[in-house]
Motif scaffolding. Sequence first.
Motif, PDB file in Angstrom:
ATOM      1  N   GLU A 136       0.805  -1.220   0.000  1.00 43.03           N
ATOM      2  CA  GLU A 136       0.000   0.000   0.000  1.00 43.03           C
ATOM      3  C   GLU A 136       0.840   1.273   0.000  1.00 43.03           C
TER       4      GLU A 136
ATOM      5  N   SER B  60       6.012   1.718   5.617  1.00 42.83           N
ATOM      6  CA  SER B  60       4.965   2.216   6.507  1.00 42.83           C
ATOM      7  C   SER B  60       3.821   1.233   6.716  1.00 42.83           C
TER       8      SER B  60
ATOM      9  N   MET C 248      13.626  -0.496  11.975  1.00 41.27           N
ATOM     10  CA  MET C 248      12.253  -0.164  11.587  1.00 41.27           C
ATOM     11  C   MET C 248      11.592  -1.347  10.880  1.00 41.27           C
TER      12      MET C 248
ATOM     13  N   GLU D 254      10.742  -3.986  13.440  1.00 44.94           N
ATOM     14  CA  GLU D 254       9.543  -3.674  14.228  1.00 44.94           C
ATOM     15  C   GLU D 254       8.272  -3.819  13.386  1.00 44.94           C
ATOM     16  N   MET D 255       8.363  -3.378  12.133  1.00 45.43           N
ATOM     17  CA  MET D 255       7.182  -3.468  11.261  1.00 45.43           C
ATOM     18  C   MET D 255       6.764  -4.931  11.066  1.00 45.43           C
TER      19      MET D 255
ATOM     20  N   TYR E  52       6.609  -7.179  13.107  1.00 44.25           N
ATOM     21  CA  TYR E  52       5.758  -7.683  14.180  1.00 44.25           C
ATOM     22  C   TYR E  52       4.284  -7.346  13.944  1.00 44.25           C
ATOM     23  N   GLY E  53       4.013  -6.548  12.926  1.00 45.25           N
ATOM     24  CA  GLY E  53       2.631  -6.155  12.682  1.00 45.25           C
ATOM     25  C   GLY E  53       2.048  -6.747  11.413  1.00 45.25           C
TER      26      GLY E  53
ATOM     27  N   VAL F  23      -4.143   6.964   0.568  1.00 45.71           N
ATOM     28  CA  VAL F  23      -3.898   5.799  -0.278  1.00 45.71           C
ATOM     29  C   VAL F  23      -4.710   4.609   0.220  1.00 45.71           C
ATOM     30  N   ASN F  24      -4.632   4.374   1.521  1.00 42.20           N
ATOM     31  CA  ASN F  24      -5.337   3.224   2.084  1.00 42.20           C
ATOM     32  C   ASN F  24      -6.828   3.287   1.783  1.00 42.20           C
TER      33      ASN F  24
ATOM     34  N   TRP G 184      -5.911   3.896   7.684  1.00 41.42           N
ATOM     35  CA  TRP G 184      -4.610   4.307   8.221  1.00 41.42           C
ATOM     36  C   TRP G 184      -3.943   5.275   7.248  1.00 41.42           C
TER      37      TRP G 184
ATOM     38  N   TRP H  86      -0.089   7.666   6.502  1.00 40.86           N
ATOM     39  CA  TRP H  86       1.309   7.864   6.891  1.00 40.86           C
ATOM     40  C   TRP H  86       1.827   9.166   6.312  1.00 40.86           C
TER      41      TRP H  86
ATOM     42  N   ASN I 146       5.911  10.806   5.975  1.00 40.19           N
ATOM     43  CA  ASN I 146       7.328  10.773   6.321  1.00 40.19           C
ATOM     44  C   ASN I 146       7.902  12.173   6.180  1.00 40.19           C
TER      45      ASN I 146
ATOM     46  N   LYS J  99       8.807   9.358  11.050  1.00 30.72           N
ATOM     47  CA  LYS J  99       7.898   8.502  10.310  1.00 30.72           C
ATOM     48  C   LYS J  99       6.594   8.438  11.091  1.00 30.72           C
TER      49      LYS J  99
ATOM     50  N   GLN K  22       2.789   7.342  11.509  1.00 37.52           N
ATOM     51  CA  GLN K  22       1.761   6.389  11.060  1.00 37.52           C
ATOM     52  C   GLN K  22       0.534   6.647  11.918  1.00 37.52           C
TER      53      GLN K  22
ATOM     54  N   LYS L  32      10.745   7.870  20.216  1.00 42.92           N
ATOM     55  CA  LYS L  32       9.404   7.363  19.877  1.00 42.92           C
ATOM     56  C   LYS L  32       8.346   8.207  20.562  1.00 42.92           C
TER      57      LYS L  32
ATOM     58  N   ASN M 276       7.739   7.199  14.623  1.00 42.86           N
ATOM     59  CA  ASN M 276       8.856   6.251  14.786  1.00 42.86           C
ATOM     60  C   ASN M 276       8.513   5.152  15.782  1.00 42.86           C
TER      61      ASN M 276
ATOM     62  N   PRO N  51       6.443   1.972  15.183  1.00 46.68           N
ATOM     63  CA  PRO N  51       5.597   1.041  14.424  1.00 46.68           C
ATOM     64  C   PRO N  51       4.907  -0.008  15.291  1.00 46.68           C
ATOM     65  N   LEU N  52       5.522  -0.372  16.412  1.00 45.81           N
ATOM     66  CA  LEU N  52       4.870  -1.379  17.261  1.00 45.81           C
ATOM     67  C   LEU N  52       3.576  -0.825  17.849  1.00 45.81           C
TER      68      LEU N  52
ATOM     69  N   MET O  68       1.011  -0.719  14.988  1.00 46.66           N
ATOM     70  CA  MET O  68       0.483  -2.045  14.675  1.00 46.66           C
ATOM     71  C   MET O  68      -0.457  -2.537  15.769  1.00 46.66           C
TER      72      MET O  68
ATOM     73  N   ARG P  99      -3.737  -0.592  15.434  1.00 47.30           N
ATOM     74  CA  ARG P  99      -4.432  -0.973  14.206  1.00 47.30           C
ATOM     75  C   ARG P  99      -5.045  -2.373  14.330  1.00 47.30           C
ATOM     76  N   ASN P 100      -4.272  -3.291  14.894  1.00 50.41           N
ATOM     77  CA  ASN P 100      -4.779  -4.650  15.054  1.00 50.41           C
ATOM     78  C   ASN P 100      -5.925  -4.706  16.060  1.00 50.41           C
TER      79      ASN P 100
END
Lengths: 106, 440
Positions: free
Chosen positions: A39, A45, A67, A70-71, A73-74, B320-321, B346, B348, B350, B355, B357, B378, B396, B398-399, B402, B405-406
């Motif tokens: 995407e 991202s 990065m 970490e990504m 993990y999702g 985009v999403n 979602w 993003w 940059n 970064k 998100q 972070k 910065n 992403p965990l 995610m 989002r999950n």
Amino acid sequence: MPTIHYTDAAGSTIDINANVGDSVMETAVRNGVPGIVAECGGSLSCATCHVFVREDELEQLPGMSEMEDEMLYGTTEDRRDNSRLSCQIKVTEGMDLHVTTPETQV
Amino acid sequence: MNTPTTERAETGLLIIGASQAGVQLAISLRGTGFDEHITLLGEEDHRPYQRPALSKEFLQDKVDKENLIFRSQEYWDEHGIELVKGARIERIEKNTAADGTQDGSGVAVAADGTRYPFRRLALAVGARARRLEIEGAELDGVVYLRSADDALELKARLGDVQDAVVVGGGFIGLEAACSLHGMGKNVTVMEYGPRLVGRAVGEDTSEYFLQAHRGRGIDIRLGARMTRFVEGTGERAGRVAGVELEDGTVVDAQLVLVGIGVVPNTELAEQMGLAVDNGIVVDRHAVASDGTTVAVGDVANMPNPLPGAPEGERIRLESVNNAIEHAKIAAYSLTGRREEYAGIPWFWSNQADLKLQIAGLTLGYDSTVVRRDDAKGKFSVLYYRDGQVIAADCVNAPLDFMAVRNALGKGQNIPAGAAADPAVPLKSLVVDRHVQEVSA
């Protein structure tokens, strides 16, 4: 010419001649390889270009950034030891890489 | 004098707009078994391309145009999708049967007179950059950034630019400001509002970006009141030389990049008599008010897709999403299936080393929790509505992104209580929805 072999979750394989400098993700998307969504277009991202790299080819690839780690993990399908985001793998001269796409990316 | 007109063969589906949404619609239709001819028609003279990099990697010369192309020509050929470039549709003539009914078929008429008959129509016409009305706006060197041509023009000008003013502290403005700053330009951002990215993020995130960008040396003016763009003299007559503020000071600028949002392209829909209200009004299945035309992506005003959102709440998303997910729904509608929005919206952005998100939609939030780990760089903000997490801005991190989002995707919650501690992974705090926090 470098070649990337994309195998889907059901086991069928598409071989694509790739351009040096493109990513494994870009090569897949431009040629309509199913199983790689990407995407975000490669900006690290979205984690929707997840692939499993053939174990014995993993070491040839440059390591991953924090990065990317970490990504991973999702990702929708859980990561394994051979998981990578294909947007972060650049095609190099003479590359002959085998990757498997997960059942689902989103 | 008669203008010669060309009548194309009828297409099964005419998609107006070779945009992210238009491209996805064509691809998804082939995935859902739609076997009629598809025409994907775009106004620009480029093959369909991805826009996000235009303000970042493309502007910075890190990728070239070829990297932005969605699909190879072979892909389109093999899938029976005909691309038409450089065609601007001016009006739609809908077919009406003798009994007055309309079946969704008609003819799209292009500016050059070419007629494109279709059985079904999809509008993926997107949005255009909002124009700034100010004295001097027409000067050479005042530019916008929406299309590849805009980006190419901007790049071609950069050689002569030492000082740049970016008007608008939203995503596009800040991404471009970081790109220009990274290329060694002196950059000033003029934001009319009291904070950065006011439309998309909350105050904590705005403040974080403000400090980070000021820290790298970008001059950011909040509440900026510009009075005019100043014209150069001598050799620079006709070209912009600066931006004058209300207090009379002038900030030098050989380039002014305006990024003050977009206006949805609703003209064709209005001409067709479709309901329009901040975009083309569509139902949960991306179908417009005539019951046959689908409208997707930036141009569509749709019911808030977030699970649990109040009935009747509507939203127009520019991402985009959303273009992708909305196009998938439309593909189902066109093949007779009724599917609803899947997944969590979602976004993003940059900006230099940041970064961002964003998961979910902040619409209607009533409280926030900030998670911050400065040692690791972070930063996240979680947004809550009636105790339920509905969104998160993650820089910065992403965990965190995610995890939220999950959780949203599974209808779960991350109670606010412990979420502020960056040492505790958000993933470990996830609970099923409606489980109330027990206070100690």
